[in-house]
Design an enzyme around this catalytic site. Structure first.
Site, mmCIF file in Angstrom:
data_model
loop_
_atom_site.group_PDB
_atom_site.id
_atom_site.type_symbol
_atom_site.label_atom_id
_atom_site.label_comp_id
_atom_site.label_asym_id
_atom_site.label_seq_id
_atom_site.Cartn_x
_atom_site.Cartn_y
_atom_site.Cartn_z
ATOM 1 N N TRP A 1 0.006 -1.319 5.709
ATOM 2 C CA TRP A 1 -1.074 -2.319 5.737
ATOM 3 C C TRP A 1 -0.569 -3.746 5.674
ATOM 4 C CZ3 TRP A 1 -5.503 -0.349 1.982
ATOM 5 C CH2 TRP A 1 -6.171 0.717 2.589
ATOM 6 N N LYS A 2 0.708 -3.923 5.317
ATOM 7 C CA LYS A 2 1.243 -5.271 5.105
ATOM 8 C C LYS A 2 0.354 -6.004 4.093
ATOM 9 C CE LYS A 2 3.250 -4.851 9.621
ATOM 10 N NZ LYS A 2 3.824 -5.483 10.796
ATOM 11 N N HIS B 1 11.859 -3.599 5.506
ATOM 12 C CA HIS B 1 11.060 -3.908 6.694
ATOM 13 C C HIS B 1 11.571 -5.210 7.323
ATOM 14 C CE1 HIS B 1 7.654 -5.106 9.176
ATOM 15 N NE2 HIS B 1 7.322 -3.821 9.190
ATOM 16 N N SER C 1 3.887 -1.657 17.341
ATOM 17 C CA SER C 1 2.714 -1.602 18.223
ATOM 18 C C SER C 1 2.338 -0.187 18.636
ATOM 19 C CB SER C 1 2.922 -2.501 19.450
ATOM 20 O OG SER C 1 3.094 -3.849 19.040
ATOM 21 N N GLY D 1 1.465 -0.410 11.805
ATOM 22 C CA GLY D 1 0.929 -1.590 11.123
ATOM 23 C C GLY D 1 -0.526 -1.810 11.487
ATOM 24 N N GLY D 2 -0.758 -2.664 12.460
ATOM 25 C CA GLY D 2 -2.117 -3.073 12.838
ATOM 26 C C GLY D 2 -3.110 -1.927 12.980
HETATM 27 P P1 PGA Z 1 2.659 -2.922 14.153
HETATM 28 O O1 PGA Z 1 3.611 -2.956 12.845
HETATM 29 O O2 PGA Z 1 2.224 -1.499 14.328
HETATM 30 O O3 PGA Z 1 1.497 -3.834 13.795
HETATM 31 O O4 PGA Z 1 3.466 -3.409 15.287
HETATM 32 C C1 PGA Z 1 4.516 -1.918 12.599
HETATM 33 C C2 PGA Z 1 5.286 -2.224 11.335
HETATM 34 O O5 PGA Z 1 5.615 -3.401 11.129
HETATM 35 O O6 PGA Z 1 5.575 -1.335 10.527
#
Ligand code: PGA
Length: 250
Positions: free
Chosen positions: A10-11, A94, A212, A233-234
């Site tokens: 989720w960051k 990360h 991504s 992530g997103g």
């Molecule tokens: P992203 O991020 O799927 O938004 O590109 C992946 C991650 O940083 O773990």
């Protein structure tokens, strides 16, 4: 064939209320999967996430931990603090930590070791930048990150560790590595681990792809021979999208 690990990162997103509603929506959507589902959430959401996931097939992770058990380290969190919160996994190294917070292969190793000593399962991130890829240095960089970032990790410890190959140029950019680029890099990383730990250990190691990954491209990426899962992530912020990724490999 191995099942896959589908891990969300989720960051720095979502508050406690959003965490609660996310899990309420996600749980029924992924209850029947054979894949391992992990959500790595901000420190302040961990208690809520652990409580929401209790008794389900979802595992909870943090996004960083320190290498010391206690002391004068303002702003840091010790591995044992995560363990007592009910956390099982922790992302280490990360690329955002490496880029913005001075993380190096040496600090990644120290954090990984401390996480393992506390009984956490680290998800260790490696990956090259766009400049490194364009100048033909991808393998050199990956080799260094594995050699130095796992310098004194034993085979037994590696068995409790997950690796995520995340090309920096694909993270949050909408540019995904092609299925072949992801698979080739992960194959290479596996071969570097095999040199040190032997083929059997390297074959068992889960190496995820991240960058991504979404509900549109996950099925093809996860179908590749060496891609053991995804770090997302997103697309992990929306229950329906994340569930679709979980189900894109059956
Ligand atoms: P992203 O991020 O799927 O938004 O590109 C992946 C991650 O940083 O773990």
């Amino acid at each position: 064939m191995k099942n896959k690990i589908i891990a969300g990162n989720w960051k720095m997103n979502k508050n406690r209320a959003e965490t609660e509603s996310f899990f309420a929506e996600l749980l029924p959507l992924v209850a029947d999967t054979r894949n391992t589902v992990i959500l790595c959430v901000p420190f302040t959401d961990l208690c809520k996430a652990v409580k929401s996931a209790q008794g389900t097939n979802i595992h909870i992770g943090a996004q960083n931990c320190h290498w010391k058990e206690s002391g004068a380290f303002t702003g840091e969190i010790a591995p044992s603090m995560l363990v007592e919160t009910g956390v099982e996994y922790v992302i280490v190294g990360h690329s955002e930590r490496r880029t913005y917070f001075g993380e190096t292969d040496a600090t990644v190793l120290a954090r990984t070791k401390a996480a393992l000593n506390a009984g956490l399962k680290p998800i260790v991130c490696i990956g090259e930048t766009l400049q490194e890829r364009q100048s033909g240095k991808t393998e050199e960089v990956l080799k260094r990150q594995v050699t130095e970032g796992f310098a004194d990790i034993s085979a037994e410890e590696l068995g409790r560790t997950v690796v995520a190959y995340e090309p920096v140029w694909a993270i949050g950019t909408g540019v995904t590595a092609t299925d072949e680029q992801a698979n080739d890099a992960i194959k290479y990383v596996r071969s570097v681990f095999a040199e040190k730990y032997g083929k059997a250990v390297a074959d068992k190691l889960f190496i995820l792809y991240g960058g991504s990954m979404n509900d549109g491209n996950a099925a093809n990426l996860l179908a590749m021979s060496d891609v053991d899962g995804g770090l997302i992530g997103g697309a992990s912020l929306v229950p329906q999208k994340f569930a679709a990724i979980v189900h894109s490999h059956r």
